[in-house]
Design a protein around this motif. Sequence first.
Motif, short mmCIF file in Angstrom:
data_model
loop_
_atom_site.label_atom_id
_atom_site.label_comp_id
_atom_site.label_asym_id
_atom_site.label_seq_id
_atom_site.Cartn_x
_atom_site.Cartn_y
_atom_site.Cartn_z
N GLY A 132 20.65 57.19 88.69
CA GLY A 132 19.27 57.22 89.15
C GLY A 132 18.35 56.29 88.38
N ARG A 133 18.90 55.54 87.41
CA ARG A 133 18.07 54.65 86.59
C ARG A 133 18.63 53.23 86.48
NH1 ARG A 133 19.13 59.23 83.74
NH2 ARG A 133 20.51 58.13 82.26
N VAL A 154 19.77 56.88 93.74
CA VAL A 154 18.84 57.83 93.16
C VAL A 154 19.07 59.19 93.82
CG1 VAL A 154 16.40 58.44 92.87
CG2 VAL A 154 17.11 56.05 92.69
N VAL A 155 18.97 60.26 93.04
CA VAL A 155 19.07 61.61 93.58
C VAL A 155 17.66 62.19 93.68
CG1 VAL A 155 20.00 63.93 93.26
CG2 VAL A 155 21.34 61.94 92.54
N PRO A 156 17.19 62.54 94.88
CA PRO A 156 15.86 63.13 95.00
C PRO A 156 15.75 64.44 94.24
CG PRO A 156 16.72 62.48 97.15
CD PRO A 156 17.85 62.39 96.19
N GLU A 157 14.59 64.69 93.67
CA GLU A 157 14.35 65.95 92.97
C GLU A 157 14.06 67.06 93.97
OE1 GLU A 157 11.22 67.96 89.75
OE2 GLU A 157 11.02 65.86 90.33
N VAL A 158 14.66 68.22 93.74
CA VAL A 158 14.35 69.41 94.53
C VAL A 158 13.38 70.26 93.70
CG1 VAL A 158 15.26 71.48 95.65
CG2 VAL A 158 16.63 69.37 95.62
N GLU A 159 12.21 70.50 94.24
CA GLU A 159 11.20 71.26 93.51
C GLU A 159 11.35 72.76 93.76
OE1 GLU A 159 7.27 69.79 94.13
OE2 GLU A 159 7.70 67.93 93.04
N ASP A 160 10.63 73.54 92.98
CA ASP A 160 10.62 74.99 93.15
C ASP A 160 9.98 75.36 94.49
OD1 ASP A 160 11.82 75.70 90.70
OD2 ASP A 160 9.90 75.50 89.65
N LEU A 161 10.42 76.48 95.04
CA LEU A 161 9.79 77.02 96.24
C LEU A 161 8.38 77.51 95.89
CD1 LEU A 161 10.06 78.02 99.21
CD2 LEU A 161 10.95 80.17 98.28
N LEU A 162 7.38 76.98 96.62
CA LEU A 162 6.00 77.37 96.39
C LEU A 162 5.35 77.80 97.70
CD1 LEU A 162 4.61 74.53 94.05
CD2 LEU A 162 5.29 76.85 93.40
N PRO A 163 4.37 78.71 97.64
CA PRO A 163 3.59 79.01 98.85
C PRO A 163 2.92 77.75 99.39
CG PRO A 163 3.15 80.63 97.13
CD PRO A 163 3.95 79.53 96.49
N LEU A 171 30.33 58.86 91.63
CA LEU A 171 30.03 60.02 90.79
C LEU A 171 28.67 59.84 90.14
CD1 LEU A 171 31.38 62.67 89.72
CD2 LEU A 171 32.07 61.33 87.72
N TYR A 172 27.83 60.87 90.23
CA TYR A 172 26.56 60.87 89.51
C TYR A 172 26.80 61.34 88.08
CZ TYR A 172 21.96 62.25 87.89
OH TYR A 172 20.83 62.38 87.13
N VAL A 173 26.25 60.61 87.12
CA VAL A 173 26.35 60.99 85.71
C VAL A 173 24.97 60.92 85.08
CG1 VAL A 173 28.75 60.27 85.45
CG2 VAL A 173 26.93 58.61 85.04
N ASP A 174 24.71 61.80 84.16
CA ASP A 174 23.44 61.78 83.42
C ASP A 174 23.69 61.09 82.08
OD1 ASP A 174 20.88 62.17 82.60
OD2 ASP A 174 21.12 64.31 82.13
N THR A 221 27.66 46.96 90.40
CA THR A 221 27.97 46.65 91.79
C THR A 221 26.73 46.63 92.67
OG1 THR A 221 28.47 49.01 92.09
CG2 THR A 221 30.33 47.53 91.66
N ARG A 222 25.69 47.37 92.28
CA ARG A 222 24.45 47.38 93.05
C ARG A 222 23.29 47.65 92.11
NH1 ARG A 222 24.99 51.99 97.22
NH2 ARG A 222 22.87 51.32 97.74
N PRO A 223 22.13 47.01 92.31
CA PRO A 223 20.96 47.34 91.51
C PRO A 223 20.36 48.67 91.95
CG PRO A 223 20.37 45.77 93.20
CD PRO A 223 21.86 45.95 93.30
N LEU A 224 19.45 49.16 91.14
CA LEU A 224 18.74 50.38 91.51
C LEU A 224 17.96 50.15 92.80
CD1 LEU A 224 17.95 53.29 90.55
CD2 LEU A 224 15.91 52.23 89.54
N SER A 225 18.09 51.07 93.75
CA SER A 225 17.41 50.94 95.04
C SER A 225 16.70 52.26 95.35
CB SER A 225 18.43 50.61 96.14
OG SER A 225 17.78 50.48 97.40
#
Length: 242
Positions: A48-49, A142-151, A9-12, A73-77
């Motif tokens: 993610g940290r 880590v969860v990749p960031e999804v950026e805004d749709l840009l031209p 589970l991802y938690v902030d 259980t695992r370090p940040l990768s």
Amino acid sequence: MMTDAKIRLYVDHPLAGGQSVPLDADQALYLFSVMRLQRGDAVLLFNGRDGEWRAEVAEATKRRGVLICRSQTRPLSPSPDLWLLFAPVKKAETVFIVEKAVELGVARLCPVQTARTNADRLNRDRMQANAREAAEQCGATVVPEVEDLLPLERRLADWPAERRILWCNEALAGAATVLAGQARGPWAILIGPEGGFSPAEAARLAAMPQVVQASLGPRILRAETAAVAALTLWQSALGDWA
């Protein structure tokens, strides 16, 4: 005693030994009503940290809950410094691209609007949720960031000088051969829309010194297939598969 953890589970929220982690209503509903976890059961957490942590259910109700971190259980990768630039296609295919990109290890997802892109909008929050769910399933920390749709032109306007772009251009040499002579470092992969890039877009890309052009083989690939193929080749040559 905690049971074996089968759910990630991802938690902030900060994660550390003995740290309590409150759950929101949706997380509590998923863990306790859908997955039927009870007090004492184990869950794997990541934010993610702080890497991945084994946590124990301390409180469980239908609308809230609390987990307690017990051991890392695992370090940040982190993923390799790789961005994926892609033109959104149909909804299901775009979700596929996002999910597989996370599984294959990208650091950022950058949707671009091209002259031949059929989709003119993208639900960023929904795509970010898809990325988070994919990270939970595939073991990423880590969860990749999804950026805004840009031209596309706007995306390329201030492109970093040090970040190379693998442009998947079917008219040129194979990607594996081209990547074999490249150095590691910041990269991006650019996947075009169905129908390819316009002549003006192709000329713009060809003029950029950061661009490395390559083919994905002798057959015409759908956008979602091209994304998987290009990511696989890059990871094998320059990423964390190499």
